[in-house]
Motif scaffolding. Sequence first.
Motif, PDB file in Angstrom:
ATOM      1  N   GLY A  24       0.767  -1.217   0.222  1.00 22.17           N
ATOM      2  CA  GLY A  24      -0.202   0.051   0.231  1.00 22.17           C
ATOM      3  C   GLY A  24       1.001   1.398   0.263  1.00 22.17           C
ATOM      4  O   GLY A  24       2.161   1.336  -0.023  1.00 22.17           O
ATOM      5  N   PRO A  25       0.113   2.357   0.099  1.00 22.10           N
ATOM      6  CA  PRO A  25       0.883   3.791   0.019  1.00 22.10           C
ATOM      7  C   PRO A  25       1.968   3.745   1.223  1.00 22.10           C
ATOM      8  O   PRO A  25       1.787   3.058   2.357  1.00 22.10           O
ATOM      9  N   VAL A  41       2.680   4.488  -8.321  1.00 18.35           N
ATOM     10  CA  VAL A  41       3.344   3.387  -7.935  1.00 18.35           C
ATOM     11  C   VAL A  41       4.718   3.266  -8.177  1.00 18.35           C
ATOM     12  O   VAL A  41       5.115   3.822  -9.748  1.00 18.35           O
ATOM     13  N   LEU A  42       5.880   3.400  -7.533  1.00 16.55           N
ATOM     14  CA  LEU A  42       7.133   3.447  -7.898  1.00 16.55           C
ATOM     15  C   LEU A  42       7.812   1.772  -7.539  1.00 16.55           C
ATOM     16  O   LEU A  42       7.936   1.656  -6.081  1.00 16.55           O
ATOM     17  N   LEU A  43       8.342   1.140  -8.466  1.00 16.53           N
ATOM     18  CA  LEU A  43       9.112  -0.093  -7.945  1.00 16.53           C
ATOM     19  C   LEU A  43      10.212   0.198  -8.412  1.00 16.53           C
ATOM     20  O   LEU A  43      10.686   0.364  -9.376  1.00 16.53           O
ATOM     21  N   LEU A  44      11.358  -0.196  -7.344  1.00 15.07           N
ATOM     22  CA  LEU A  44      12.797  -0.112  -7.568  1.00 15.07           C
ATOM     23  C   LEU A  44      13.485  -1.277  -7.219  1.00 15.07           C
ATOM     24  O   LEU A  44      13.413  -1.890  -6.242  1.00 15.07           O
ATOM     25  N   ASP A  45      14.540  -1.939  -8.059  1.00 15.87           N
ATOM     26  CA  ASP A  45      15.105  -3.202  -7.837  1.00 15.87           C
ATOM     27  C   ASP A  45      16.557  -2.766  -7.502  1.00 15.87           C
ATOM     28  O   ASP A  45      17.372  -2.456  -8.308  1.00 15.87           O
ATOM     29  N   GLU A  46      17.004  -2.920  -6.286  1.00 19.07           N
ATOM     30  CA  GLU A  46      18.178  -2.695  -5.690  1.00 19.07           C
ATOM     31  C   GLU A  46      18.718  -1.299  -6.214  1.00 19.07           C
ATOM     32  O   GLU A  46      20.043  -1.184  -6.934  1.00 19.07           O
ATOM     33  N   PRO A  47      17.948  -0.101  -6.228  1.00 16.02           N
ATOM     34  CA  PRO A  47      18.353   1.062  -6.423  1.00 16.02           C
ATOM     35  C   PRO A  47      19.625   1.613  -5.898  1.00 16.02           C
ATOM     36  O   PRO A  47      20.051   2.580  -6.635  1.00 16.02           O
ATOM     37  N   PHE A  48      20.007   1.277  -5.012  1.00 15.08           N
ATOM     38  CA  PHE A  48      21.231   1.950  -4.290  1.00 15.08           C
ATOM     39  C   PHE A  48      22.425   1.557  -4.752  1.00 15.08           C
ATOM     40  O   PHE A  48      23.644   1.775  -4.546  1.00 15.08           O
ATOM     41  N   ASN A  49      22.486   0.520  -5.649  1.00 14.94           N
ATOM     42  CA  ASN A  49      23.771  -0.126  -6.207  1.00 14.94           C
ATOM     43  C   ASN A  49      24.577   0.893  -6.967  1.00 14.94           C
ATOM     44  O   ASN A  49      24.072   1.545  -7.667  1.00 14.94           O
ATOM     45  N   MET A  59      17.306   8.415  -0.754  1.00 12.71           N
ATOM     46  CA  MET A  59      16.437   8.141   0.253  1.00 12.71           C
ATOM     47  C   MET A  59      15.555   9.048   0.696  1.00 12.71           C
ATOM     48  O   MET A  59      14.282   8.763   1.074  1.00 12.71           O
ATOM     49  N   ASP A  60      16.036  10.409   0.621  1.00 10.86           N
ATOM     50  CA  ASP A  60      14.954  11.537   1.236  1.00 10.86           C
ATOM     51  C   ASP A  60      13.860  11.541   0.149  1.00 10.86           C
ATOM     52  O   ASP A  60      12.634  11.703   0.395  1.00 10.86           O
ATOM     53  N   LEU A  61      14.289  11.290  -1.125  1.00 13.61           N
ATOM     54  CA  LEU A  61      13.245  11.302  -2.316  1.00 13.61           C
ATOM     55  C   LEU A  61      12.341  10.357  -2.110  1.00 13.61           C
ATOM     56  O   LEU A  61      10.746  10.572  -2.180  1.00 13.61           O
ATOM     57  N   LEU A  62      12.571   9.243  -1.923  1.00 12.47           N
ATOM     58  CA  LEU A  62      11.801   8.246  -1.556  1.00 12.47           C
ATOM     59  C   LEU A  62      10.895   8.460  -0.274  1.00 12.47           C
ATOM     60  O   LEU A  62       9.533   7.948  -0.292  1.00 12.47           O
ATOM     61  N   ASP A  82       3.894  11.630   0.643  1.00 14.26           N
ATOM     62  CA  ASP A  82       2.854  12.125  -0.322  1.00 14.26           C
ATOM     63  C   ASP A  82       1.938  11.292  -0.676  1.00 14.26           C
ATOM     64  O   ASP A  82       0.961  11.779  -1.481  1.00 14.26           O
ATOM     65  N   GLY A  83       1.950  10.121  -0.293  1.00 11.52           N
ATOM     66  CA  GLY A  83       0.717   8.961  -0.531  1.00 11.52           C
ATOM     67  C   GLY A  83       1.068   8.173  -1.744  1.00 11.52           C
ATOM     68  O   GLY A  83       0.060   7.270  -2.145  1.00 11.52           O
ATOM     69  N   ARG A  84       2.173   8.156  -2.219  1.00  8.89           N
ATOM     70  CA  ARG A  84       2.402   7.091  -3.328  1.00  8.89           C
ATOM     71  C   ARG A  84       2.894   6.033  -2.804  1.00  8.89           C
ATOM     72  O   ARG A  84       3.260   5.761  -1.433  1.00  8.89           O
TER      73      ARG A  84
END
Length: 305
Positions: A27-28, A151-159, A170-173, A179-181
Amino acid sequence: MTTLTIDHVSRWFGNVVAVNDVTMEIGPGVTGLLGPNGAGKSTLIHMMSGFLAPSSGTVTLDGRTIWRNEQSYREIGLVPERESMYDFLTGAEFVVANAELHGLADPGAAARRALDTVEMTAAQDRKISTYSKGMRQRVKMASALVHEPSVLLLDEPFNGMDPRQRLHLMDLLRQMGADGRTVLFSSHILEEVEQLAHHIEVVVAGRHAASGDFREIRRLMTDRPHRYLIRSSDDRALAAALIADASTSGIELDVRERALRVQAVDFRGFTELLPRVAKDAGIRLFEVSPSDESLESVFSYLVAA
């Protein structure tokens, strides 16, 4: 308020079962998808994003099936782990192309906003082939955000990101979650999930191992039996003193290693017991090392818990 629902989903490739009867609801807010490498995280994310069909079960977005549903793709942004990109394009061209594929009214303006959000404006006119791994991650993020998905899906985004880039992402996410996303990111690194997500889903070997508040899952991880390898000046005397305490459930004298193998069922109690017993008996401790601290062992315990 957008919700992703995975209902008894399995996915196999020939005789290999990558995901096995997984059910979860995203969920959000920010959710962490945690598991060791090869656990099935990428396969799950590809099914959530509509790029891969489940072999059985359903993946829905607010009750609507995602697979081959063009409308659902407009609400989803995907940041894949794979590095495959159009290296001959500039960063700006790549993001504009994604904006055009989504049929946005002003692709250029949308691309500029997305590139600015991920702090890639200064490098937007360089070829992607010249980008570092961290820069590639950020331009993929911009392309996923260009149509402002719910909806935002991220696969190992910090690599591949340096510390400053990681903190910014991290701050952006966090802000997007606030914001409810609906934001889900996968990781095999416990500390990344701990810093960003309060709710986590744990997968191991394609199976759903645990779900819930991060603090509760962390407690389960801490409270699981711990195994230690201990070398001392008198292993037999130390074993006799430790076995009498309720914090230990098993002690083995390893003659070949010239060490003790201890299983502790009360982590806090054992860490307080060991130095006290050694001091009282005049035993010197040469080595105390965990022998089962791999992520695989932690997650395997959660599967059985």
